[in-house]
Motif scaffolding. Sequence first.
Motif, PDB file in Angstrom:
ATOM      1  N   TYR A   1       0.802  -1.229   0.000  1.00  0.00           N
ATOM      2  CA  TYR A   1       0.000   0.000   0.000  1.00  0.00           C
ATOM      3  C   TYR A   1       0.835   1.279   0.000  1.00  0.00           C
ATOM      4  O   TYR A   1       0.276   2.376  -0.006  1.00  0.00           O
ATOM      5  CB  TYR A   1      -0.938   0.019   1.212  1.00  0.00           C
ATOM      6  CG  TYR A   1      -1.933  -1.110   1.223  1.00  0.00           C
ATOM      7  CD1 TYR A   1      -2.969  -1.151   0.288  1.00  0.00           C
ATOM      8  CD2 TYR A   1      -1.843  -2.147   2.140  1.00  0.00           C
ATOM      9  CE1 TYR A   1      -3.890  -2.186   0.287  1.00  0.00           C
ATOM     10  CE2 TYR A   1      -2.768  -3.192   2.153  1.00  0.00           C
ATOM     11  CZ  TYR A   1      -3.782  -3.205   1.224  1.00  0.00           C
ATOM     12  OH  TYR A   1      -4.698  -4.238   1.216  1.00  0.00           O
TER      13      TYR A   1
ATOM     14  N   CYS B   1      -1.023   5.555  -4.212  1.00  0.00           N
ATOM     15  CA  CYS B   1      -1.997   4.991  -3.262  1.00  0.00           C
ATOM     16  C   CYS B   1      -2.700   6.090  -2.474  1.00  0.00           C
ATOM     17  O   CYS B   1      -3.907   6.010  -2.226  1.00  0.00           O
ATOM     18  CB  CYS B   1      -1.302   4.006  -2.318  1.00  0.00           C
ATOM     19  SG  CYS B   1      -0.762   2.473  -3.097  1.00  0.00           S
TER      20      CYS B   1
ATOM     21  N   GLY C   1      -6.668   7.080  -2.485  1.00  0.00           N
ATOM     22  CA  GLY C   1      -7.246   6.613  -1.227  1.00  0.00           C
ATOM     23  C   GLY C   1      -8.241   7.568  -0.610  1.00  0.00           C
ATOM     24  O   GLY C   1      -8.452   8.700  -1.071  1.00  0.00           O
TER      25      GLY C   1
ATOM     26  N   ARG D   1      -4.161   0.970   7.136  1.00  0.00           N
ATOM     27  CA  ARG D   1      -2.912   0.773   6.405  1.00  0.00           C
ATOM     28  C   ARG D   1      -3.049   1.113   4.927  1.00  0.00           C
ATOM     29  O   ARG D   1      -2.089   1.564   4.289  1.00  0.00           O
ATOM     30  CB  ARG D   1      -2.473  -0.687   6.577  1.00  0.00           C
ATOM     31  CG  ARG D   1      -1.249  -1.096   5.804  1.00  0.00           C
ATOM     32  CD  ARG D   1      -1.020  -2.599   5.884  1.00  0.00           C
ATOM     33  NE  ARG D   1      -0.004  -3.035   4.940  1.00  0.00           N
ATOM     34  CZ  ARG D   1       0.183  -4.287   4.585  1.00  0.00           C
ATOM     35  NH1 ARG D   1      -0.582  -5.255   5.076  1.00  0.00           N
ATOM     36  NH2 ARG D   1       1.128  -4.596   3.710  1.00  0.00           N
ATOM     37  N   ASP D   2      -4.239   0.921   4.352  1.00  0.00           N
ATOM     38  CA  ASP D   2      -4.431   1.082   2.910  1.00  0.00           C
ATOM     39  C   ASP D   2      -4.892   2.484   2.512  1.00  0.00           C
ATOM     40  O   ASP D   2      -5.351   2.693   1.385  1.00  0.00           O
ATOM     41  CB  ASP D   2      -5.415   0.035   2.387  1.00  0.00           C
ATOM     42  CG  ASP D   2      -6.816   0.193   2.989  1.00  0.00           C
ATOM     43  OD1 ASP D   2      -7.008   1.081   3.850  1.00  0.00           O
ATOM     44  OD2 ASP D   2      -7.709  -0.580   2.615  1.00  0.00           O
TER      45      ASP D   2
ATOM     46  N   SER E   1      -7.490   4.082   3.265  1.00  0.00           N
ATOM     47  CA  SER E   1      -8.909   4.163   2.906  1.00  0.00           C
ATOM     48  C   SER E   1      -9.745   4.978   3.883  1.00  0.00           C
ATOM     49  O   SER E   1     -10.731   5.594   3.480  1.00  0.00           O
ATOM     50  CB  SER E   1      -9.496   2.744   2.796  1.00  0.00           C
ATOM     51  OG  SER E   1      -9.439   2.075   4.052  1.00  0.00           O
TER      52      SER E   1
END
Length: 730
Positions: A210, A260, A264, A281-282, A284
């Motif tokens: 990510y 990312c 995001g 972590r991603d 989002s």
Amino acid sequence: MASRHVSLTNRCSDSKSPYVRSHMDNPTAWQLWSPETLELARSTNRLLFVSIGYSACHWCHVMAHESFMSDEIAQLLNENFIPVKIDREERPDIDRQYMDFLQATTGGGGWPLNVFVTPDLHPIFGGTYWPNAKSERGKHGTSFEDILQKVAGLWKDQEERVRENGKQVAMQMQEFAQEGTLNSDGEDGLELDVIEEAYEHYKKRFDSVYGGFGASPKFPTPVHLRALLRLGAHNEVVRDIVGDEEVEHARNMVVKTLECMAKGGIKDQIGHGFARYSVTRDWSLPHFEKMLYDNAQLLHLYLDAWLITRKELFLETVHDIATYLTTEPMQSSLGGINASEDADSLDTALDHHKREGAFYVFSMDEFKKILTEEEVKVCAKYWNVQADGNVDRRFDHQGELVGKNTLCVMYDTPDLAKELGMSDENMKSVIASGRRKLLEYRDKERPRPALDDKIVVAWNGLAIGGLARSSAALSSISPQQSRSYLQGAEKAVQCIKEHLFDSSAGTLKRVYREGPGETPGFADDYAFLISGLLDVYETTFDDSYLEFADTLQKTQIKFFWDDKGAGAFYSTPANQPDILVRTKDGMDNAEPSTNGVSANNLFRLGSLLNDEEYEKMARRTISAFEVELGQHPGLFTGMMSSIVASKLGMRGLMVVGDGEAAKAALMKVRETVRPNVTVLRVGGGAKSEWLRSRNDLLKDLDGKREMVQLCEGGACRLLETKDVEEMFTT
């Protein structure tokens, strides 16, 4: 012993800070941090309860609602302590010293920052958010009431012991603040291999899935990413030390991270700007507050990324951030740029309870209400909008996002077009239409989050530089937007010069809101503004910006330079009465370090003005952190380009008069990433009278005759048009 009895009334209405004023209706009798309040603590022999936060802080709002509005807690605070409310953006020095204490004693930190302090200002116990006993979190551990009662009891029964412990803590803080500079002899012993060591630090922590570093929560850390991205922009000496493969990997780490982030939830996908960080972590699920200092630094970073990669996503993001900073609500009518937008807001104008992210998230039902059937089909897939919401309940601690969706780009448009059997052009058109409708709905139906309309000099300096550089880089491909970005930067400079600068003393105030604040500028206010002014000069070649930067640099040296020790800049001026520790800011955090920016400023000014004293001070600034930097180079990435300059020198490009070579050289420097290169302009319409009087080398120069000259390593060479393309290679 002095009497402990005092009748307190809430003083928050006396403050200009939106954050402090938001507590004016609390039954807690908040006092302001002032000489009168500190004297009150001494005369009544009470502990201070110091609570520090900022307007956009979600957990600050939670604690205010749960605890500071509670009559029971207010009684405990008012009867046993002197409660003090501080806006950390107005007083970063107070915040810094007590945050250092908290991190040293607990290993963590954050806001709200709550600390109990003796009348001598020595901290004895602290923490961040503490739950009310009646809240769900307070039922499963130590509550705020428990803490207040225990601390009050300790002070009543064991005052001398508490005082002695606080005194010891203060002494340890002072000793720690001096570490890292005591062994420096003022000569720069650092070698360029610390740059490779810094790269290795981030290579080990990189999230290859990510992007970013470490797990959750994820912070953008633009200062570290920018240093990694720029490794390949240095000359061959640096690339040979780090290694070609390593330079390429560093670049790829940054590109992955920026892609990312831009796709995001941390990015406002239908509006503009970035949130402060991601809970996940991603990338989002953000904490939804938007801070000026984050967006200003990300503007610099995404601009560098576009100049190096020419990826369309990065150019779009540059325009997005620059637009955010130069339009309402961020750019004020005065021209300065406001501090932040809140994380919490109302769902509708009829609601009374604010919720985190309410302005930004959507349910599937709302998508179906706002968009056409085709737009729902496309946009729901594109942004990962689910019928039951896409927020993991593990991260929604207060249940405020149930059934809601953060918008995250899940597809490249050609891939989604293929999956749905549409043309790429039609796909982009449907997404653009959906975005426009969602934004119109949001702006019309939802109350916008509260704006902290403080104008903070340091943060404006970061934004001024990013806007000026963006204007220069985009002038040939987006002339209208380029002019708008430069106007935004110049308006912010003028606002500061008119409202926060004392021209007779050469000094700054830190904050403007309803007039200039009382707090003088700190070292970072000078450093960040000087940096921004140098960027505006290299965009406009109007030497009034350079003159202003030179004036501020002299003031920063006068009030903050350590002329008796190892060198470098203290964060606060000498003899400030209400701080325990005078520190030097060297490590990069959410904001770049003051000394990292200052060293770079001094090298740039030394090159532009032919001022050897500035360059000597730049080297001393770097050497002051030699011990710490050698031990933890990854924490000092903001100093990396200055370490290169200290070893290899600066490169100065002088462009005189008009002609093909001059035109080509200016285009080259504006559209490339060029660490440790300065550009000055004489003739060709540039305003340079002051510069020619300040720089002895320019006094007798014929400004009408075309000349392009690149100086490095003590030698200069003339460049013709054909040489320009290779002028920054060695």
